[in-house]
Design an enzyme around this catalytic site. Structure first.
Site, PDB file in Angstrom:
ATOM      1  N   TYR A  43      56.494  83.672  22.487  1.00 46.50           N
ATOM      2  CA  TYR A  43      56.300  84.901  23.256  1.00 46.50           C
ATOM      3  C   TYR A  43      57.536  85.376  24.011  1.00 46.50           C
ATOM      4  CZ  TYR A  43      51.394  83.925  22.254  1.00 46.50           C
ATOM      5  OH  TYR A  43      50.202  83.691  21.623  1.00 46.50           O
ATOM      6  N   HIS A 120      52.435  93.435  19.913  1.00 47.26           N
ATOM      7  CA  HIS A 120      52.305  91.984  20.042  1.00 47.26           C
ATOM      8  C   HIS A 120      53.690  91.374  20.115  1.00 47.26           C
ATOM      9  CE1 HIS A 120      48.014  91.960  19.359  1.00 47.26           C
ATOM     10  NE2 HIS A 120      48.227  92.900  18.454  1.00 47.26           N
TER      11      HIS A 120
HETATM   12  C1  DQA Z   1      49.517  88.185  21.301  1.00 48.97           C
HETATM   13  C2  DQA Z   1      49.003  87.613  19.985  1.00 48.97           C
HETATM   14  C3  DQA Z   1      47.552  87.160  20.106  1.00 48.97           C
HETATM   15  O1  DQA Z   1      47.088  86.657  18.872  1.00 48.97           O
HETATM   16  C4  DQA Z   1      47.452  86.087  21.170  1.00 48.97           C
HETATM   17  O2  DQA Z   1      46.091  85.703  21.340  1.00 48.97           O
HETATM   18  C5  DQA Z   1      48.063  86.496  22.456  1.00 48.97           C
HETATM   19  C6  DQA Z   1      49.339  87.216  22.451  1.00 48.97           C
HETATM   20  C7  DQA Z   1      51.017  88.554  21.235  1.00 48.97           C
HETATM   21  O3  DQA Z   1      51.463  89.356  22.036  1.00 48.97           O
HETATM   22  O4  DQA Z   1      51.735  88.015  20.390  1.00 48.97           O
HETATM   23  O5  DQA Z   1      47.556  86.170  23.533  1.00 48.97           O
HETATM   24  O6  DQA Z   1      48.809  89.373  21.575  1.00 48.97           O
END
Ligand code: DQA
Length: 166
Positions: A43, A120
């Site tokens: 992330y 995402h």
């Molecule tokens: C997310 C991807 C989702 O699958 C995950 O549950 C998240 C973060 C992302 O920003 O990559 O909490 O939304």
């Protein structure tokens, strides 16, 4: 006739500004409050405050105010989406895990009909199979996935292009 023309132009300008506020709503879903500490390989290292500051800066460059909210609660996110009606020109949303499960956030996005872009941080297609389906992303104008905090910036830029009809 001149008076009528001026009046028409004035109402046109007023309608335009009242229906297209130069404001964008950023919505962050569950756990995104933990960014910076949560799995940085996936992330990124940036905190949510840093991402919000980047969105505000890019928004300003493009002539839009960006107001951001985070919630871990599905119903709150529904309320946030509803609150955008009439108040925001567009929505940048990362529903996090709710992307893959939430019929209600999807329905909220459909109900308000404001242009939205889903973002995402991670690449959903390089992860578990269940993350490849986004119920919410399917009703937005597009999805940006995999560029860590950059996804937010590219999502915002794409959204502004849509709002401005480019
Ligand atoms: C997310 C991807 C989702 O699958 C995950 O549950 C998240 C973060 C992302 O920003 O990559 O909490 O939304």
């Amino acid at each position: 006739a001149v008076n009528i023309y001026i009046w028409r132009q004035a109402t046109r300008v007023l309608t335009m500004t009242s229906t297209t506020p130069k404001r964008i709503l950023g919505i962050h879903g569950p756990y995104l409050n933990l960014l910076g500490t949560r799995d940085p390989m996936l992330y990124g290292k940036q905190t949510l405050d840093e991402i919000n500051a980047r969105l505000a800066r890019v928004g300003q460059e493009l002539g839009f105010d960006v107001a951001c909210k985070q919630s871990n609660v599905e119903g709150d996110i529904v309320e946030l989406v509803h609150s955008a009606r009439g108040a925001f020109a567009g929505i940048v949303i990362n529903p996090a895990g709710y992307s893959h499960t939430s019929v209600v956030i999807r329905d909220a996005l459909l109900a308000v009909g404001i242009p939205a872009v889903e973002v995402h941080l991670s690449n959903l297609y390089a992860r578990e199979e269940f993350r490849r389906v986004s119920l919410t992303g399917a009703v937005t104008r597009g999805v940006v996935s995999g560029f860590k905090s950059g996804s937010y910036e590219w999502g915002l830029r794409a959204l502004v292009e849509i709002i401005e009809g480019k």
